[in-house]
Scaffold this motif. Structure first.
Motif, PDB file in Angstrom:
ATOM      1  N   UNK A  51      27.983  98.709  79.819  1.00  0.00           N
ATOM      2  CA  UNK A  51      27.836  97.273  79.735  1.00  0.00           C
ATOM      3  C   UNK A  51      27.300  96.421  80.950  1.00  0.00           C
ATOM      4  N   UNK A  52      27.186  96.906  82.089  1.00  0.00           N
ATOM      5  CA  UNK A  52      26.678  96.202  83.107  1.00  0.00           C
ATOM      6  C   UNK A  52      25.541  97.086  84.035  1.00  0.00           C
ATOM      7  N   UNK A  53      24.444  96.581  83.929  1.00  0.00           N
ATOM      8  CA  UNK A  53      23.311  97.322  84.490  1.00  0.00           C
ATOM      9  C   UNK A  53      23.681  97.621  86.032  1.00  0.00           C
ATOM     10  N   UNK A  54      24.256  96.502  86.702  1.00  0.00           N
ATOM     11  CA  UNK A  54      24.103  96.439  88.081  1.00  0.00           C
ATOM     12  C   UNK A  54      25.075  97.634  88.608  1.00  0.00           C
ATOM     13  N   UNK A  55      26.107  98.102  87.900  1.00  0.00           N
ATOM     14  CA  UNK A  55      27.034  99.161  88.526  1.00  0.00           C
ATOM     15  C   UNK A  55      26.457 100.539  88.106  1.00  0.00           C
ATOM     16  N   UNK A  56      25.375 100.513  87.139  1.00  0.00           N
ATOM     17  CA  UNK A  56      25.102 101.880  86.656  1.00  0.00           C
ATOM     18  C   UNK A  56      24.618 102.809  87.551  1.00  0.00           C
ATOM     19  N   UNK A  57      24.024 102.250  88.873  1.00  0.00           N
ATOM     20  CA  UNK A  57      23.472 103.381  89.849  1.00  0.00           C
ATOM     21  C   UNK A  57      24.929 103.626  90.921  1.00  0.00           C
ATOM     22  N   UNK A  58      25.921 102.768  90.605  1.00  0.00           N
ATOM     23  CA  UNK A  58      27.206 103.175  91.484  1.00  0.00           C
ATOM     24  C   UNK A  58      28.065 104.354  90.779  1.00  0.00           C
ATOM     25  N   UNK A  59      27.747 104.452  89.368  1.00  0.00           N
ATOM     26  CA  UNK A  59      28.258 105.444  88.518  1.00  0.00           C
ATOM     27  C   UNK A  59      27.528 106.613  88.543  1.00  0.00           C
TER      28      UNK A  59
END
Length: 276
Positions: A51-59
């Motif tokens: 749902x949020x591209x900006x947190x994809x790398x964090x996950x």
């Protein structure tokens, strides 16, 4: 699970950017599906973070890693084959990630890893999608043996590319897995149509777990997770809520169908390789 039968479950979720919340939901639904008799359970695309591209790398994480360890241990505890939908995988030396599907045996062993080949770079009525901005495409076509069946792996947008599924079928796939997060705009017109087409043209079962509902970035996903038989009949379908579609897969009948109606007999795999 008898010699040539399996019971499949296609789990439907509305995942959030919160990995721990999603993990709890996934575990609950996997356990419920196994309790209902499923010995092949599948999660949707990006079930652990969506749902949020900006947190994809964090996950994103390596494979093997914490999420695949969780899935493997759950498969072992429940004694099931478990398709881990897809998760975000780190790519060494790259700013982009892979959208990666994993398959586990009842022993907990990681049987197969598939990285989504076809990326969702499109414009629809309300927005533009550029999956390639964060995701790097995979290159390998993947099948794996799961008990009495051969499984063919794919993810979401792959379903619009029939040559991939013909290659999976020619490699022996009897069950085609399509974990997805189809948009509402495309899903209402094309989701069932495409799944039934892939089943009929390849004389295979299709198991399609999906995301449903509105996501954190405002987009809507279609849901309607389903299981389709080799004749194109929808055996089970989810309503618009968390849950799972459950259906028996008779692989003996599939084998008979392929023998009596030999649509795959004219095998020319070189044609399909050149088309990819």
């Amino acid at each position: 699970m008898s010699e040539r039968r399996m019971i499949a479950a296609a789990i439907q979720m509305s995942s959030t950017p919160d990995r721990e919340e999603n993990k709890k939901t996934a575990e609950r639904l996997i356990r419920e599906a196994a309790s209902a008799g499923a010995d092949l359970v599948s999660l949707p695309e990006l079930w652990s973070c969506h749902g949020l591209e900006k947190v994809y790398r964090e996950n994103a994480e390596s494979i093997p890693g914490p999420t695949t360890d969780f899935l493997g241990s759950l498969a072992r505890e429940l004694g099931i084959y478990l398709l881990g939908g897809s998760i975000l995988e780190k790519v060494p030396g790259s700013a982009r990630l892979h959208n990666t599907s994993t398959l586990f045996a009842p022993s907990g062993e990681l049987l197969a890893v598939y990285r989504k080949i076809h990326l969702f770079d499109v414009k629809v009525a309300d927005r533009e999608y550029l999956e390639s901005r964060t995701i790097a495409p995979g290159k390998e076509i993947v099948t794996a043996k799961a008990g009495p069946a051969t499984i063919g792996l794919s993810v979401c947008y792959d379903v619009r590319f029939p040559e991939l599924y013909r290659m999976l079928a020619l490699a022996g796939a009897e069950i085609l897995m399509v974990p997805a997060a189809f948009t509402l705009q495309t899903g209402k017109d094309h989701w069932e149509l495409l799944l039934r087409a892939r089943a009929v043209e390849n004389q295979a079962y299709v198991v399609a777990p999906a995301q449903w509902g509105q996501k954190a970035d405002g987009r809507w996903t279609y849901g309607r997770s389903m299981i389709v038989d080799p004749w194109g009949v929808v055996l089970a379908r989810c309503p618009d809520r968390d849950g799972f579609a459950l259906a028996p897969l008779d692989l003996g009948c599939l084998e008979s169908l392929r023998a009596e109606f030999p649509a795959l007999a004219n095998r020319r795999p070189e044609v399909y390789r050149s088309a990819l």
